[in-house]
Design an enzyme around this catalytic site. Structure first.
Site, PDB file in Angstrom:
ATOM      1  N   LYS A   1     -38.627 -23.362   9.728  1.00  0.00           N
ATOM      2  CA  LYS A   1     -37.813 -23.986  10.781  1.00  0.00           C
ATOM      3  C   LYS A   1     -38.734 -24.747  11.731  1.00  0.00           C
ATOM      4  O   LYS A   1     -39.110 -24.259  12.803  1.00  0.00           O
ATOM      5  CB  LYS A   1     -37.014 -22.887  11.501  1.00  0.00           C
ATOM      6  CG  LYS A   1     -35.667 -23.348  12.000  1.00  0.00           C
ATOM      7  CD  LYS A   1     -34.778 -22.188  12.351  1.00  0.00           C
ATOM      8  CE  LYS A   1     -33.667 -22.603  13.300  1.00  0.00           C
ATOM      9  NZ  LYS A   1     -32.783 -23.655  12.805  1.00  0.00           N
TER      10      LYS A   1
HETATM   11  N1  PMP Z   1     -30.036 -24.333   7.366  1.00  0.00           N
HETATM   12  C1  PMP Z   1     -30.529 -25.033   8.403  1.00  0.00           C
HETATM   13  C2  PMP Z   1     -31.124 -26.367   8.157  1.00  0.00           C
HETATM   14  C3  PMP Z   1     -30.467 -24.486   9.697  1.00  0.00           C
HETATM   15  O1  PMP Z   1     -30.944 -25.177  10.732  1.00  0.00           O
HETATM   16  C4  PMP Z   1     -29.881 -23.217   9.896  1.00  0.00           C
HETATM   17  C5  PMP Z   1     -29.797 -22.634  11.272  1.00  0.00           C
HETATM   18  N2  PMP Z   1     -30.931 -21.878  11.590  1.00  0.00           N
HETATM   19  C6  PMP Z   1     -29.376 -22.538   8.776  1.00  0.00           C
HETATM   20  C7  PMP Z   1     -29.478 -23.125   7.529  1.00  0.00           C
HETATM   21  C8  PMP Z   1     -28.765 -21.173   8.908  1.00  0.00           C
HETATM   22  O2  PMP Z   1     -29.749 -20.216   9.165  1.00  0.00           O
HETATM   23  P1  PMP Z   1     -29.436 -18.882   9.980  1.00  0.00           P
HETATM   24  O3  PMP Z   1     -28.290 -18.236   9.304  1.00  0.00           O
HETATM   25  O4  PMP Z   1     -30.678 -18.095   9.896  1.00  0.00           O
HETATM   26  O5  PMP Z   1     -29.088 -19.311  11.365  1.00  0.00           O
END
Ligand code: PMP
Length: 307
Positions: free
Chosen positions: A159
């Site tokens: 991320k």
């Molecule tokens: N994909 C992307 C590109 C994201 O930014 C997110 C948000 N963090 C997610 C998937 C979902 O991840 P999570 O369930 O950990 O929030």
């Protein structure tokens, strides 16, 4: 999305007033995207506010940092305690939490080695990311003309701040074309994910979601929903999904911390199933909402009570 400021922000180990949580214009991250961040939710429960999957999010923050050779000078434990203290001090109940670590100011140039690492944790109230109506009735999405960035170009499964130019381009295009959100295909043309959500497909009672090697973010909500679905007796497979398979789906939904479980009712102007949230999506959404509110005893350890 408009937000309401809270009182304090956690910065490098201390609480500072919201208005002082600023960054110098020469911060390396501002120019080159060299930071990592998280999105976490805290929910109101019968036993007070509780942060959902706090440790996993802070672990992912550290893992993302490692991918860009950045060492965060605060342990996962310290960041977890800081987050709970922040929610307490700001007297927040349900809220969104945004930790961010990034290379700060040390001169100019692309190489950030030796630059200071700054860490902030911010918390503020936030409602449904894709709208209350979207949560209830489903959203309309399209396949983006932008491909999900390749993991050969950047660490796509981390991320990283700069990576979100890809997501921003996709969501801007979707909104300009009258859709609520975008689905990005990966560099080999298979379905990757939304601009900030993982995607799931239901067909003939079986649930499928793209595997991690499709170049997706390993979503924490994705993992929880896979577990809840399997525990509820559904078959879940992690398998590559083509764009055309989306058009044959009985149900489609997004998962994410911000999006939670959001049904998709239309894709590329084709109605998904009967055009309203399907039974499996609705069942999983209901179970997920109960889980995050501390109403499912089997998943209670997913919550970190603020105290
Ligand atoms: N994909 C992307 C590109 C994201 O930014 C997110 C948000 N963090 C997610 C998937 C979902 O991840 P999570 O369930 O950990 O929030």
């Amino acid at each position: 999305m408009h937000i309401q400021p809270s009182e304090n922000v956690w910065k490098n180990g201390t609480m500072i007033p919201w208005k002082d949580a600023t960054v110098h214009v020469l911060a390396h991250c501002l120019h080159y995207g060299t930071g990592v961040f998280e999105g976490i939710r805290c929910y109101g429960t019968a036993k007070g506010p509780a942060v959902f999957k706090l440790r996993e999010h802070m672990e992912r923050l550290h893992t993302s940092a490692k991918a860009i050779n950045m060492s965060i000078p605060h342990s996962v434990d310290e960041l977890c305690s800081a987050t709970k203290a922040l929610v307490r001090e700001n007297r927040l109940d349900s809220c969104y939490i945004r930790p961010i670590s990034f290379f700060g100011v040390n001169g100019i140039g692309v190489n950030p080695q030796g630059y200071p690492v700054e860490t902030f944790v911010v918390a503020f109230p936030m409602g449904a990311y894709l709208g209350e109506d979207g949560l209830r009735n489903g959203i309309r999405v399209h396949t983006s003309s932008w491909r999900r960035m390749s993991s050969g170009a950047v660490p796509a499964t981390a991320k990283i701040c700069g990576d979100y130019v890809n997501s921003a381009l996709a969501v801007m295009e979707a909104k300009s074309n009258g859709f609520d959100e975008a689905i990005l295909l990966n560099d080999i043309g298979m379905v990757a994910e939304g601009s900030g959500e993982n995607i799931f497909m239901v067909r003939n009672g079986r649930i499928a979601t793209p595997p991690l090697n499709a170049g997706i973010l390993p979503g924490i909500t994705r993992n929880c929903v896979i577990k809840i679905a399997r525990d509820s007796g559904y078959e879940v497979v992690e398998d590559h999904i083509s764009r055309s398979e989306l058009y044959l789906a009985d149900e489609l939904f997004f998962t994410g911390t911000a999006a939670e479980v959001t049904p998709i009712r239309e894709v590329d102007r084709r109605t998904v199933g009967p055009g309203k949230p399907g039974p499996i999506t609705s069942a999983l959404q209901k179970k997920f909402q109960a889980t995050v509110r501390g109403e499912e005893s089997q998943y209670i350890e997913w919550l970190d009570f603020v105290g």
